[in-house]
Design a protein around this motif. Structure first.
Motif, PDB file in Angstrom:
ATOM      1  N   LEU A 168      45.619  43.646  24.788  1.00  0.00           N
ATOM      2  CA  LEU A 168      45.495  42.220  24.495  1.00  0.00           C
ATOM      3  C   LEU A 168      46.225  41.389  25.555  1.00  0.00           C
ATOM      4  N   ALA A 169      47.422  41.852  25.934  1.00  0.00           N
ATOM      5  CA  ALA A 169      48.190  41.138  26.964  1.00  0.00           C
ATOM      6  C   ALA A 169      47.405  41.097  28.276  1.00  0.00           C
ATOM      7  N   LEU A 170      46.781  42.210  28.639  1.00  0.00           N
ATOM      8  CA  LEU A 170      46.012  42.248  29.885  1.00  0.00           C
ATOM      9  C   LEU A 170      44.825  41.290  29.824  1.00  0.00           C
ATOM     10  N   PHE A 171      44.087  41.317  28.720  1.00  0.00           N
ATOM     11  CA  PHE A 171      42.917  40.444  28.620  1.00  0.00           C
ATOM     12  C   PHE A 171      43.330  38.962  28.622  1.00  0.00           C
ATOM     13  N   HIS A 172      44.491  38.657  28.037  1.00  0.00           N
ATOM     14  CA  HIS A 172      44.958  37.260  28.043  1.00  0.00           C
ATOM     15  C   HIS A 172      45.401  36.830  29.435  1.00  0.00           C
ATOM     16  N   ALA A 173      46.138  37.709  30.120  1.00  0.00           N
ATOM     17  CA  ALA A 173      46.766  37.298  31.372  1.00  0.00           C
ATOM     18  C   ALA A 173      45.813  37.378  32.564  1.00  0.00           C
ATOM     19  N   TRP A 174      44.746  38.180  32.443  1.00  0.00           N
ATOM     20  CA  TRP A 174      43.823  38.387  33.567  1.00  0.00           C
ATOM     21  C   TRP A 174      42.422  37.999  33.102  1.00  0.00           C
ATOM     22  N   PRO A 175      42.085  36.700  33.185  1.00  0.00           N
ATOM     23  CA  PRO A 175      40.841  36.229  32.548  1.00  0.00           C
ATOM     24  C   PRO A 175      39.569  36.817  33.130  1.00  0.00           C
ATOM     25  N   ARG A 176      39.617  37.391  34.331  1.00  0.00           N
ATOM     26  CA  ARG A 176      38.388  37.970  34.881  1.00  0.00           C
ATOM     27  C   ARG A 176      38.316  39.474  34.689  1.00  0.00           C
ATOM     28  N   LEU A 177      39.345  40.016  34.067  1.00  0.00           N
ATOM     29  CA  LEU A 177      39.335  41.449  33.760  1.00  0.00           C
ATOM     30  C   LEU A 177      38.422  41.667  32.553  1.00  0.00           C
ATOM     31  N   ALA A 178      37.299  42.366  32.753  1.00  0.00           N
ATOM     32  CA  ALA A 178      36.334  42.545  31.656  1.00  0.00           C
ATOM     33  C   ALA A 178      36.502  43.887  30.974  1.00  0.00           C
ATOM     34  N   ILE A 179      36.798  44.926  31.771  1.00  0.00           N
ATOM     35  CA  ILE A 179      36.788  46.297  31.242  1.00  0.00           C
ATOM     36  C   ILE A 179      38.143  46.951  31.508  1.00  0.00           C
TER      37      ILE A 179
END
Ligand SMILES: *[C@@H]1O[C@H](CO)[C@@H](O)[C@H](O)[C@H]1NC(C)=O
Ligand SMILES: *[C@@H]1O[C@H](CO)[C@@H](O)[C@H](O)[C@H]1NC(C)=O
Ligand SMILES: *[C@@H]1O[C@H](CO)[C@@H](O)[C@H](O)[C@H]1NC(C)=O
Length: 404
Positions: free
Chosen positions: A221-232
């Motif tokens: 969740l932290a990764l998806f929040h902090a890196w908005p273009r990270l899809a996978i």
């Protein structure tokens, strides 16, 4: 000269992003007031205003719900009302225009009730594992304090009765759909169509979640929040650079934890099933998994790399997070048994490799993508020691960790 060319590119990019917002549907927003309002805002202002307007809308509905019915609670209403006032003044003078012009696309997380994670499962004849697996995933989400659902494509409907019992027992956590042996690609796409979560986690029916820690969920969740273009974000194995690696890599990545999140992970070219987490919005935008590589009833072994390639080429990013403590259910999987080997590996290697090639050319773009991944890595992460560099090694015969 170079500098002004750079500015032109930035301006062109901003216009493209603006055009994408305005034309979010098949046509631009038809209201004149919205078109002039939106054109005055930069992307970040739009995103912030949309979030603020939806926070106010969410509070308004919470207050109305709290006022209704026999359980009406005055101190709860007072608390919500004070939040409402604070949020309204934060949104400021633009609140009305923002509500009208920017909230035609909901941010589901602003409103209560949606699961954060939808765990997707392709299930086929493993009755001994159902309860252990569902329990391990339910407990993992509960420990992380995150709402989840387990959406299962039950590919052998003769076990419908057992699954009906599981739905009742896990009260809403388990959501089955019944198919007649459509197998991985179609099964996961079907499950994704039912899923209500913001993030999908493709799971396998012989896998158990770590029994002690749920940090993998909060880290995702932290990764998806902090890196908005990270899809996978893959959690099984990965490739930093497919054509320069003899085999898949796994275990902890070598960069220091990323300063935005404190999580240890890496940008990578490709990840495989499973588990593999993907933003639900990106999965839908990318068109889901390719269904043309396998016949119904055959396994799907290329869909993961193919999905990652489409993600990179559509402008998204792909990462790898090592998931420690995952367990198997102690029984052999179906994909590697000898009766399936030819159908699964032989046929698909042939069909998918040529389909992959047709879509993306014969690998000519591969090294360019490897370099993009490498640049993202060296720009985003530090190494504790130079010898930790994952590039220019036996495992990855490509590149180095020089930043520029
Ligand atoms: C009323 O709402 C307050 C604030 O949300 C909460 O702390 C309290 O437990 C609620 N009381 C009841 C009886 O539900
Ligand atoms: C806005 O509302 C949220 C709850 O939805 C609350 O936590 C927050 O304190 C409020 N105030 C501001 C300024 O955002
Ligand atoms: C590291 O990679 C860069 C870019 O590919 C290259 O220019 C440089 O020579 C390499 N450095 C070393 C020490 O190999």
């Amino acid at each position: 000269m170079l500098k002004s060319a750079g500015c032109d590119i930035v301006a062109a990019l901003a216009l493209t992003l603006l055009a994408r917002y305005v034309a979010a549907g098949p046509d631009p927003n038809p209201l004149v007031i919205c078109s002039s309002f939106v054109h005055k805002l930069i992307r970040k202002e739009r995103a912030d205003l949309r979030t603020e307007a939806q926070a106010v809308q969410a509070l308004l509905s919470q207050i109305e719900l709290a006022r209704l019915g026999p359980t009406s609670n005055a101190s709860e209403i007072a608390e919500l009302t004070s939040w409402l006032t604070a949020n309204q003044s934060k949104a400021g003078a633009h609140l009305d225009a923002a509500s009208l012009c920017l909230t035609n696309r909901l941010s589901p997380s602003a409103f209560n009730g949606r699961p954060t994670f939808s765990i997707l499962l392709e299930y086929f004849k493993r009755p001994w594992g159902i309860h252990r697996m569902a329990t391990s995933l339910r407990d993992a989400c509960a420990r992380a304090g995150l709402p989840c659902e387990l959406v299962v494509n039950v590919d052998n409907p003769h076990e419908a009765g057992a699954w009906a019992e599981v739905v009742q027992q896990y009260r809403g956590f388990v959501v089955p759909v019944f198919s007649a042996n459509v197998h991985e690609a179609r099964g996961y796409n079907r499950a994704a169509g039912l899923a209500r979560g913001n993030y999908l986690i493709i799971w396998q029916d012989d896998q158990l979640a770590p029994s002690q820690s749920s940090t993998w969920l909060t880290e995702l969740l932290a990764l998806f929040h902090a890196w908005p273009r990270l899809a996978i974000v893959g959690m099984n194995t990965y490739r930093l650079c497919k054509d320069r690696e003899p085999t898949n890599r796994f275990l902890t990545t070598s960069w220091n934890p990323d300063p935005r999140t404190g999580v240890r992970w890496s940008f990578v070219q490709l990840v495989d099933f499973a588990p593999l987490a993907i933003r639900a919005s990106a999965f839908s935008e990318l068109g889901g998994l390719e269904e043309g590589f396998s016949r119904p009833g055959d396994c799907g072994i290329w869909g993961d790399w193919e999905l990652c390639s489409r993600a990179w080429l559509a402008g998204w990013q792909v990462g790898y997070l090592y998931l420690e403590g995952r367990d198997g259910d102690g029984h052999e999987g179906g994909t590697h048994t000898s009766s399936n080997a030819e159908r699964c590996w032989g046929r698909q290697q042939h069909v998918a490799a040529s389909g992959f090639g047709k879509r993306f050319g014969q690998g000519s773009y591969q090294l360019e993508l490897c370099e993009r991944v490498r640049q993202l890595n060296v720009a985003s992460f530090d190494l504790a020691r130079p010898e930790d560099c994952p590039y220019g090694t036996e495992a990855t015969k490509f590149g180095n960790c020089t930043r520029y």
